[in-house]
Design a protein around this motif. Structure first.
Motif, short mmCIF file in Angstrom:
data_model
loop_
_atom_site.label_atom_id
_atom_site.label_comp_id
_atom_site.label_asym_id
_atom_site.label_seq_id
_atom_site.Cartn_x
_atom_site.Cartn_y
_atom_site.Cartn_z
N SER A 12 0.83 -1.21 0.00
CA SER A 12 0.00 0.00 0.00
C SER A 12 0.86 1.26 0.00
O SER A 12 0.63 2.19 -0.78
CB SER A 12 -0.92 -0.01 1.22
N ARG A 15 2.74 1.65 -3.37
CA ARG A 15 1.79 2.00 -4.43
C ARG A 15 1.43 3.48 -4.35
O ARG A 15 1.46 4.20 -5.36
CB ARG A 15 0.53 1.13 -4.31
N ARG A 16 1.15 3.95 -3.13
CA ARG A 16 0.80 5.37 -2.95
C ARG A 16 1.99 6.27 -3.25
O ARG A 16 1.83 7.33 -3.86
CB ARG A 16 0.26 5.61 -1.55
N LYS A 18 4.27 5.81 -5.35
CA LYS A 18 4.44 5.84 -6.81
C LYS A 18 3.26 6.53 -7.50
O LYS A 18 3.26 6.68 -8.72
CB LYS A 18 4.59 4.43 -7.36
N LEU A 20 0.16 5.40 -7.78
CA LEU A 20 -0.61 4.43 -8.54
C LEU A 20 -1.88 4.03 -7.81
O LEU A 20 -1.89 3.94 -6.58
CB LEU A 20 0.23 3.17 -8.80
N GLN A 22 -5.03 1.12 -7.27
CA GLN A 22 -5.15 -0.34 -7.33
C GLN A 22 -5.54 -0.78 -8.74
O GLN A 22 -5.08 -1.82 -9.22
CB GLN A 22 -6.19 -0.83 -6.32
N ILE A 25 -2.45 -0.94 -10.88
CA ILE A 25 -1.67 -2.15 -10.56
C ILE A 25 -2.37 -3.37 -11.14
O ILE A 25 -1.71 -4.30 -11.62
CB ILE A 25 -1.44 -2.28 -9.04
N GLU A 40 -3.82 -5.42 0.73
CA GLU A 40 -3.49 -4.22 1.49
C GLU A 40 -4.06 -4.27 2.90
O GLU A 40 -3.50 -3.68 3.82
CB GLU A 40 -3.96 -2.96 0.75
N LEU A 58 5.10 -2.72 -9.43
CA LEU A 58 5.41 -1.46 -8.73
C LEU A 58 6.75 -0.87 -9.17
O LEU A 58 7.03 0.29 -8.89
CB LEU A 58 5.47 -1.71 -7.22
#
Length: 73
Positions: A12, A15-16, A18, A20, A22, A25, A40, A58
């Protein structure tokens, strides 16, 4: 710490960081948004292959999903 929660929190956060979603991804990895959401929340038990594929999506080393996060690296 529960490894499911550790992987979920790291996924999580990365991802945040970057920027991006969900859904993005999902497009990159082929894993459903439902699966990613459960991951997550620490409700999924990903295999090492899944961890590797998510790291690829990622753009990070798979160890970043497995290692405790340290702010001052």
């Amino acid at each position: 710490m529960d490894m499911r929660k550790l992987v979920g929190q790291n996924f999580s956060r990365l991802r945040r960081e970057k920027g991006l979603t969900q859904e993005e991804i999902e497009e990159r990895s082929g894993f459903s948004q439902q699966y990613l959401s459960g991951l997550e929340r620490g409700q999924r038990n990903p295999t090492i292959i899944t961890i590797y594929e998510l790291a690829q999506a990622l753009g990070v080393d798979y160890l970043e999903l497995l290692s405790p996060y340290r702010r001052n690296k």
